[in-house]
Design a protein around this motif. Structure first.
Motif, PDB file in Angstrom:
ATOM      1  N   ASP A  60      59.372 112.069 157.542  1.00  0.00           N
ATOM      2  CA  ASP A  60      59.626 113.380 156.937  1.00  0.00           C
ATOM      3  C   ASP A  60      59.392 114.509 157.940  1.00  0.00           C
ATOM      4  OD1 ASP A  60      60.192 112.090 154.563  1.00  0.00           O
ATOM      5  OD2 ASP A  60      58.150 112.343 153.762  1.00  0.00           O
ATOM      6  N   THR A  61      58.378 114.357 158.768  1.00  0.00           N
ATOM      7  CA  THR A  61      58.090 115.383 159.771  1.00  0.00           C
ATOM      8  C   THR A  61      59.229 115.503 160.779  1.00  0.00           C
ATOM      9  OG1 THR A  61      55.726 114.968 159.548  1.00  0.00           O
ATOM     10  CG2 THR A  61      56.436 116.114 161.531  1.00  0.00           C
ATOM     11  N   VAL A  62      59.721 114.376 161.257  1.00  0.00           N
ATOM     12  CA  VAL A  62      60.841 114.393 162.209  1.00  0.00           C
ATOM     13  C   VAL A  62      62.079 114.974 161.548  1.00  0.00           C
ATOM     14  CG1 VAL A  62      62.396 112.919 163.554  1.00  0.00           C
ATOM     15  CG2 VAL A  62      59.939 112.529 163.637  1.00  0.00           C
ATOM     16  N   ASP A  63      62.312 114.636 160.280  1.00  0.00           N
ATOM     17  CA  ASP A  63      63.453 115.187 159.558  1.00  0.00           C
ATOM     18  C   ASP A  63      63.336 116.705 159.447  1.00  0.00           C
ATOM     19  OD1 ASP A  63      65.880 114.998 158.108  1.00  0.00           O
ATOM     20  OD2 ASP A  63      64.754 115.202 156.231  1.00  0.00           O
ATOM     21  N   ALA A  64      62.131 117.200 159.169  1.00  0.00           N
ATOM     22  CA  ALA A  64      61.919 118.651 159.099  1.00  0.00           C
ATOM     23  C   ALA A  64      62.134 119.292 160.467  1.00  0.00           C
ATOM     24  CB  ALA A  64      60.512 118.949 158.582  1.00  0.00           C
ATOM     25  N   VAL A  66      64.137 118.218 162.828  1.00  0.00           N
ATOM     26  CA  VAL A  66      65.577 118.215 163.105  1.00  0.00           C
ATOM     27  C   VAL A  66      66.256 119.339 162.330  1.00  0.00           C
ATOM     28  CG1 VAL A  66      67.705 116.901 162.779  1.00  0.00           C
ATOM     29  CG2 VAL A  66      65.705 115.794 163.749  1.00  0.00           C
ATOM     30  N   ARG A  67      65.895 119.516 161.048  1.00  0.00           N
ATOM     31  CA  ARG A  67      66.476 120.605 160.261  1.00  0.00           C
ATOM     32  C   ARG A  67      66.138 121.967 160.873  1.00  0.00           C
ATOM     33  NH1 ARG A  67      63.889 119.955 155.399  1.00  0.00           N
ATOM     34  NH2 ARG A  67      63.461 117.758 155.616  1.00  0.00           N
ATOM     35  N   ALA A  68      64.903 122.120 161.351  1.00  0.00           N
ATOM     36  CA  ALA A  68      64.499 123.383 161.970  1.00  0.00           C
ATOM     37  C   ALA A  68      65.289 123.626 163.253  1.00  0.00           C
ATOM     38  CB  ALA A  68      63.005 123.366 162.253  1.00  0.00           C
ATOM     39  N   MET A  69      65.516 122.583 164.045  1.00  0.00           N
ATOM     40  CA  MET A  69      66.286 122.742 165.275  1.00  0.00           C
ATOM     41  C   MET A  69      67.740 123.088 164.975  1.00  0.00           C
ATOM     42  SD  MET A  69      64.253 122.592 167.732  1.00  0.00           S
ATOM     43  CE  MET A  69      65.382 122.533 169.089  1.00  0.00           C
ATOM     44  N   VAL A  70      68.314 122.485 163.932  1.00  0.00           N
ATOM     45  CA  VAL A  70      69.690 122.804 163.548  1.00  0.00           C
ATOM     46  C   VAL A  70      69.781 124.269 163.137  1.00  0.00           C
ATOM     47  CG1 VAL A  70      71.452 122.382 161.775  1.00  0.00           C
ATOM     48  CG2 VAL A  70      70.372 120.464 162.943  1.00  0.00           C
ATOM     49  N   LYS A  71      68.809 124.732 162.354  1.00  0.00           N
ATOM     50  CA  LYS A  71      68.798 126.142 161.940  1.00  0.00           C
ATOM     51  C   LYS A  71      68.638 127.057 163.153  1.00  0.00           C
ATOM     52  CE  LYS A  71      66.579 129.411 158.800  1.00  0.00           C
ATOM     53  NZ  LYS A  71      67.002 130.482 159.608  1.00  0.00           N
ATOM     54  N   LEU A  72      67.792 126.663 164.094  1.00  0.00           N
ATOM     55  CA  LEU A  72      67.588 127.461 165.301  1.00  0.00           C
ATOM     56  C   LEU A  72      68.885 127.586 166.099  1.00  0.00           C
ATOM     57  CD1 LEU A  72      65.359 128.787 167.148  1.00  0.00           C
ATOM     58  CD2 LEU A  72      65.323 126.606 168.329  1.00  0.00           C
ATOM     59  N   VAL A  73      69.608 126.488 166.215  1.00  0.00           N
ATOM     60  CA  VAL A  73      70.870 126.512 166.967  1.00  0.00           C
ATOM     61  C   VAL A  73      71.905 127.358 166.232  1.00  0.00           C
ATOM     62  CG1 VAL A  73      72.794 125.071 167.751  1.00  0.00           C
ATOM     63  CG2 VAL A  73      70.452 124.345 168.168  1.00  0.00           C
ATOM     64  N   GLU A  74      71.959 127.242 164.893  1.00  0.00           N
ATOM     65  CA  GLU A  74      72.898 128.059 164.128  1.00  0.00           C
ATOM     66  C   GLU A  74      72.571 129.541 164.275  1.00  0.00           C
ATOM     67  OE1 GLU A  74      72.542 126.500 160.198  1.00  0.00           O
ATOM     68  OE2 GLU A  74      73.972 124.880 160.558  1.00  0.00           O
TER      69      GLU A  74
END
Length: 143
Positions: A60-64, A66-74
């Motif tokens: 779950d931590t890694v999934d969070a 990854v989601r944070a990195m995707v948001k950062l890139v967007e």
């Protein structure tokens, strides 16, 4: 002739050193993988329930992350689009951004300030202009 020989020998030595460093880095990577597997198995043998809970939680931590990195890139992409629209005269926008603009165009609003409506910044007002931060970009119609 001796200068060419010295260059050739130096090049051969440098090539061998580079090859040795490549093998060393590969060996260190392999060692790290083997140690990770060894200690994971050791942790599972010592405390199987806690290890399973840790693996579930880390998933779950890694999934969070990854989601944070995707948001950062967007967000970085939106910031770059706003910057390009302001300083370079605009770029092609994504289809979902165009769909949002079509809905906004249907609503009667006051004309928004566009990059083409503003004069290019000059030396006189460059220091007094408010810099575009993430908060400012999110509030403008450009971003």
């Amino acid at each position: 002739m001796p200068a060419k020989t010295i260059r050739a020998v130096t090049l051969a030595i440098l090539f061998l050193v580079a090859l040795a460093l490549a093998f060393l880095s590969f060996a260190l990577l392999l060692l790290a993988v083997v140690l990770c597997i060894f200690f994971a198995l050791l942790a599972f043998i010592a405390a199987p329930e806690e290890t399973k809970a840790f693996v579930r939680g880390s998933r779950d931590t890694v999934d969070a992350w990854v989601r944070a990195m995707v948001k950062l890139v967007e967000d970085a992409g939106r910031t770059m689009e706003a910057w390009m629209a302001r300083f370079a005269g605009g770029t092609a926008q994504a289809p979902e951004a165009n769909a949002g603009e079509e809905e906004a165009a249907k609503k009667p609003e006051a004309p928004s300030e566009d990059a083409t409506d503003r004069p290019a910044p000059t030396k006189e007002n460059a220091l007094t202009e408010v810099p575009k931060t993430t908060e400012n970009v999110a509030k403008t119609p450009e971003g």
